[in-house]
Write an enzyme that holds these catalytic residues in place. Structure first.
Site, PDB file in Angstrom:
ATOM      1  N   ARG A 151       0.831  -1.218   0.000  1.00  0.00           N
ATOM      2  CA  ARG A 151       0.000   0.000   0.000  1.00  0.00           C
ATOM      3  C   ARG A 151       0.861   1.262   0.000  1.00  0.00           C
ATOM      4  O   ARG A 151       0.493   2.271  -0.605  1.00  0.00           O
ATOM      5  CB  ARG A 151      -0.950  -0.030   1.203  1.00  0.00           C
ATOM      6  CG  ARG A 151      -2.092  -1.062   1.013  1.00  0.00           C
ATOM      7  CD  ARG A 151      -2.651  -1.510   2.334  1.00  0.00           C
ATOM      8  NE  ARG A 151      -3.860  -2.336   2.224  1.00  0.00           N
ATOM      9  CZ  ARG A 151      -3.861  -3.661   2.015  1.00  0.00           C
ATOM     10  NH1 ARG A 151      -2.727  -4.322   1.866  1.00  0.00           N
ATOM     11  NH2 ARG A 151      -5.009  -4.333   1.957  1.00  0.00           N
TER      12      ARG A 151
ATOM     13  N   ASP B 225      -4.351 -15.531   7.512  1.00  0.00           N
ATOM     14  CA  ASP B 225      -3.081 -16.086   7.015  1.00  0.00           C
ATOM     15  C   ASP B 225      -2.391 -16.979   8.041  1.00  0.00           C
ATOM     16  O   ASP B 225      -1.363 -17.586   7.732  1.00  0.00           O
ATOM     17  CB  ASP B 225      -2.128 -14.942   6.629  1.00  0.00           C
ATOM     18  CG  ASP B 225      -2.615 -14.204   5.391  1.00  0.00           C
ATOM     19  OD1 ASP B 225      -3.357 -14.802   4.589  1.00  0.00           O
ATOM     20  OD2 ASP B 225      -2.257 -13.019   5.238  1.00  0.00           O
TER      21      ASP B 225
HETATM   22  C1  S3P Z   1      -4.269  -9.092   2.299  1.00  0.00           C
HETATM   23  C2  S3P Z   1      -5.515  -9.596   2.549  1.00  0.00           C
HETATM   24  C3  S3P Z   1      -5.799 -11.024   2.776  1.00  0.00           C
HETATM   25  C4  S3P Z   1      -4.534 -11.810   3.112  1.00  0.00           C
HETATM   26  C5  S3P Z   1      -3.396 -11.445   2.219  1.00  0.00           C
HETATM   27  C6  S3P Z   1      -3.068  -9.972   2.308  1.00  0.00           C
HETATM   28  C7  S3P Z   1      -4.097  -7.660   2.056  1.00  0.00           C
HETATM   29  O1  S3P Z   1      -6.358 -11.583   1.596  1.00  0.00           O
HETATM   30  O2  S3P Z   1      -4.784 -13.202   3.037  1.00  0.00           O
HETATM   31  O3  S3P Z   1      -2.225 -12.185   2.565  1.00  0.00           O
HETATM   32  O4  S3P Z   1      -2.946  -7.148   2.089  1.00  0.00           O
HETATM   33  O5  S3P Z   1      -5.102  -6.974   1.814  1.00  0.00           O
HETATM   34  P1  S3P Z   1      -7.952 -11.542   1.318  1.00  0.00           P
HETATM   35  O6  S3P Z   1      -8.366 -10.156   1.103  1.00  0.00           O
HETATM   36  O7  S3P Z   1      -8.104 -12.364   0.049  1.00  0.00           O
HETATM   37  O8  S3P Z   1      -8.578 -12.175   2.495  1.00  0.00           O
END
Ligand code: S3P
Length: 445
Positions: free
Chosen positions: A33, A327
């Protein structure tokens, strides 16, 4: 970027204690981000502690192809040059996202409200993952896509400068989908809103506010969170300090909990409340984990984690906790294998669409290590014997960094060494994992 295949690393530490004070690499979600918002802010954003894992490097490379230069002054010390909202330019090559779902889904949102077409692809794991969850809301905003069946990569985003604002209710608890819609909303006139029935990590919202966007959070009549972003903000370059990744720290924490006599400190770990489900669950299991010196930096909570090895017991993990530890199920399941009694984890359907089918990988790899598991629908039960499992297997990792690290941790305390088929994917999120763990006293060869 070519991935180095690291053949069959194995651990056979037989529980030698972990000692020391370390820091884990920067938070992956925040690093992506920071680069993306830096690329659409005016001026030079400086980032300290950026995760230099392959996933984040793919984001930097893609942004560079769209005119946002970035560079490195030292370890984790980065800058990104932005030209303002809506100023990305057409990439003259395919955007290769490697293994990274976050790069793909967030960048699809960011480019969608630009008047050019871009082409996304990735590795064998990423090309299997569902992208329709992102193309669906972005289509409602007026964006077109061409993709393989099931919305799979490779796909083309046929962007438009005429996007319409939407109010989108998330059908799955996904911070990536939420972020894709909000990032598309940056270059969209009016108010773009996302309704979140189950709160997910809010790094995008926190960082948008940090860069000067007008973003508001409230609740609807059913108590769901509503996030609204006013389009065309003037984002200004801002310094970003990236905390250590709590998801990476979870592997080090688990290793210290399982190896008797361990006491470690992990400095400067992010503890955004939407990310701390693993730590809450481990504490319920009896883990001695202390948050010392909690503080706030750039809107994000951070702490020093002090972890002492502990006897663990099985617990019930409700589905409602899943978004706060999505995660961390692979490593939690490893902890559960050592605990006394049964650990039941509910609401795990999202694990099927991660870097691998994690639900299947956790279950079959635990069984290969001599652990009894039961799977029914999206519920997984792990029967801990209150003693180290047999281990002694070489387990597949299916291009999944978190499966790889989880089963190396298993081998640190199991009765026999555990090997994984490929350690190369660990570099997507945790470069230096093996050296860091061995520096604490583990024996990964
Ligand atoms: C993330 C959101 C999660 C996570 C990924 C990182 C993020 O995924 O599993 O490792 O940085 O927004 P999902 O939005 O698919 O749940």
């Amino acid at each position: 970027m070519t991935k180095k295949h690291i053949p069959q690393p194995r651990t056979g530490g037989k529980g030698s204690p972990l000692k020391g004070k370390i820091a884990v690499p920067g938070d992956k979600s925040i690093s992506h981000r920071a680069l993306m918002l830096g690329a659409v802010a005016l001026g030079r954003t400086r980032i300290r502690g950026l995760l230099e894992g392959e996933d984040v490097l793919h984001t930097a490379a893609a942004l560079r192809l769209m005119g946002a230069e970035s560079g490195r002054d030292g370890k984790g010390d980065w800058w990104v040059e932005g030209s303002g909202v809506g100023a990305l330019t057409e990439p003259e090559d395919v955007l290769d996202m490697g293994n990274s779902g976050t790069s793909t889904r967030l960048l699809m949102g960011l480019v969608a409200s630009h008047g050019f077409t871009s082409f996304f692809t990735g590795d064998g794991s990423l090309r299997k993952r569902p992208m329709a969850r992102v193309t669906e809301p972005l289509s409602r905003m007026g964006v077109n896509f061409l993709s393989r069946a099931g919305g799979r990569l490779p796909l083309a985003v046929i962007g438009t400068r005429e996007t319409m604002p939407v109010t989108y209710r998330l059908p799955v608890a996904s911070a990536q989908v939420k972020s894709a819609v909000l990032l598309a909303g940056l270059n969209t006139q009016g108010l773009t809103s996302v309704i979140e029935p189950h709160a997910t990590r809010d790094h995008t919202e926190i960082m948008l506010a940090h860069f000067g966007a007008e973003i508001k959070t409230g609740t609807d009549e059913n108590g769901a969170k509503i996030i609204s972003l006013r389009g065309y903000p003037e984002l200004r370059a801002r310094p970003v300090d990236v905390p250590g990744d709590p998801s990476s720290a979870a592997f080090v924490t688990a290793a210290a909990l399982l190896c008797a006599g361990s006491e470690i400190t992990i400095k400067n770990v992010g503890i955004n409340p939407n990310r701390t489900g693993f730590y809450d669950t481990a504490k319920e299991m009896g883990a001695d984990i202390r948050f010392e010196n909690p503080r706030i930096h750039g809107g994000e909570k951070i702490t020093d984690l002090v972890v002492t090895s502990s006897e663990l017991k099985g617990v019930h993990v409700p589905a409602a906790r899943a978004p706060r530890m999505i995660d961390e199920y692979p490593i939690l399941a490893v902890l559960a294998a050592f605990a006394s009694g049964k650990t039941v984890m509910e609401g795990l359907s999202e694990l099927r669409v991660k870097e691998s089918d994690r639900l299947a990988m956790i279950a079959s790899n635990l069984q290969a290590c001599g652990v009894k598991v039961e799977m029914e629908g999206d519920t997984l039960a792990v029967h801990g014997a209150g003693a180290p499992p047999e281990g002694g297997a070489t387990v597949p990792t299916s291009m999944d960094h978190r499966i790889a690290m989880s089963f190396l941790v298993m081998g640190m305390a199991a009765r026999n060494p555990v090997a994984i088929d490929d350690g190369g994917f660990i570099n997507t999120s945790f470069p230096g994992f093996v050296d860091l763990m061995n520096g604490l006293g583990c024996r990964i060869t």
